[in-house]
Design a protein around this motif. Sequence first.
Motif, short mmCIF file in Angstrom:
data_model
loop_
_atom_site.label_atom_id
_atom_site.label_comp_id
_atom_site.label_asym_id
_atom_site.label_seq_id
_atom_site.Cartn_x
_atom_site.Cartn_y
_atom_site.Cartn_z
N THR A 106 0.99 -1.25 0.30
CA THR A 106 -0.18 0.11 0.01
C THR A 106 1.12 1.04 0.40
N ILE A 107 2.19 1.24 -0.10
CA ILE A 107 2.90 2.38 -0.20
C ILE A 107 3.04 3.47 -0.88
N ILE A 122 2.60 12.31 11.29
CA ILE A 122 2.91 10.86 10.58
C ILE A 122 2.88 9.65 11.79
N ILE A 123 2.08 9.22 12.03
CA ILE A 123 2.26 8.35 12.98
C ILE A 123 3.12 6.54 11.72
N TYR A 163 9.98 3.26 2.98
CA TYR A 163 8.97 4.83 2.58
C TYR A 163 9.53 6.07 3.96
N HIS A 164 9.85 7.11 3.43
CA HIS A 164 10.10 7.60 4.23
C HIS A 164 9.52 9.16 5.06
N ASN A 165 7.69 9.69 4.28
CA ASN A 165 7.30 10.38 4.52
C ASN A 165 6.46 10.30 5.71
N ASP A 203 17.78 8.15 9.30
CA ASP A 203 16.04 7.91 8.37
C ASP A 203 15.96 9.64 8.97
N GLY A 204 16.66 9.99 10.36
CA GLY A 204 15.69 11.61 10.91
C GLY A 204 14.97 11.05 11.70
N LYS A 205 14.47 9.86 11.88
CA LYS A 205 12.97 9.62 11.98
C LYS A 205 13.08 9.05 13.93
#
Length: 283
Positions: A106-107, A122-123, A163-165, A203-205
Amino acid sequence: MKADYHVHTEFSDDSEYQMEQVVRDSIVMGLDEICFTDHVDYGVKNDWDDGEKIRYREGIPGEPENMPILNVNYPLYYKTYQKMKTQYGDKITLKLGMEFGMQVHTIEQYEKLYAKYPFDFIILSVHEVEDKEFWTQDFQRDRTQQEYNERYYEELLYLVQNYHNYSVLGHMDLITRYDKAGTYSFEKLKPIFTEILKTVIADGKGIEVNTSSHRYGLSDLTPSRDILKLYRELGGTIITIGSDSHKPEHLGTFIDETKQELKTLGFKEFCTFDKMKPIYHQL
């Protein structure tokens, strides 16, 4: 600073908690900031306007007999959020978020949705794998405890690699909540935990602490103290705290207790977000 960064409203198919009432209740209880994070679960739920026949599930105690299985009505969600900011922005800080219940297939759908609105937060959560739900045991059925735990974390690893957003991982060890065999060994899963967390940090998350572990009667935090310690040891610093509220009695719960737990584990700060960027606050 007291903030609740996992809040559901009537725009989630498992909640009837009106957004305006959430805001009013948050002000009364002294919250400084909340972020709305209503559910989107492509693969198992219909979009409100996709023309498909609406499906229903049986309501759990406290819900209507039949609950529609739908994602957020995105335009109305955004419009209502803007109205709340205008009306209550001088009393509380409100942020726009969503909880993306992602799967590997679903990405692309989430990439398109993310591009449409000015999200603050975004979670990234995994609520199902292969379109099979955890809470119904459909995913676990015909798998050993080792198999369904490993498969869950393989899905999560693929997602953070591709996925990065997103801002944080939601209730990272969610599978534990629905594991009828008990808690699976941290040590056996530590290699994949390490790979996931290293990817997230690079990824800075970040990750969230989801305080719903208390109301579900779990014996550990969500994620577990072992996962949180590993995250800190690997250099992770971005942590949000959220109640995962769906009802008034959930909102803002166990936030102060969670801050104390994080201090005990060696963390010094927690985060809120603005325009997808973390803002650090002293615990």
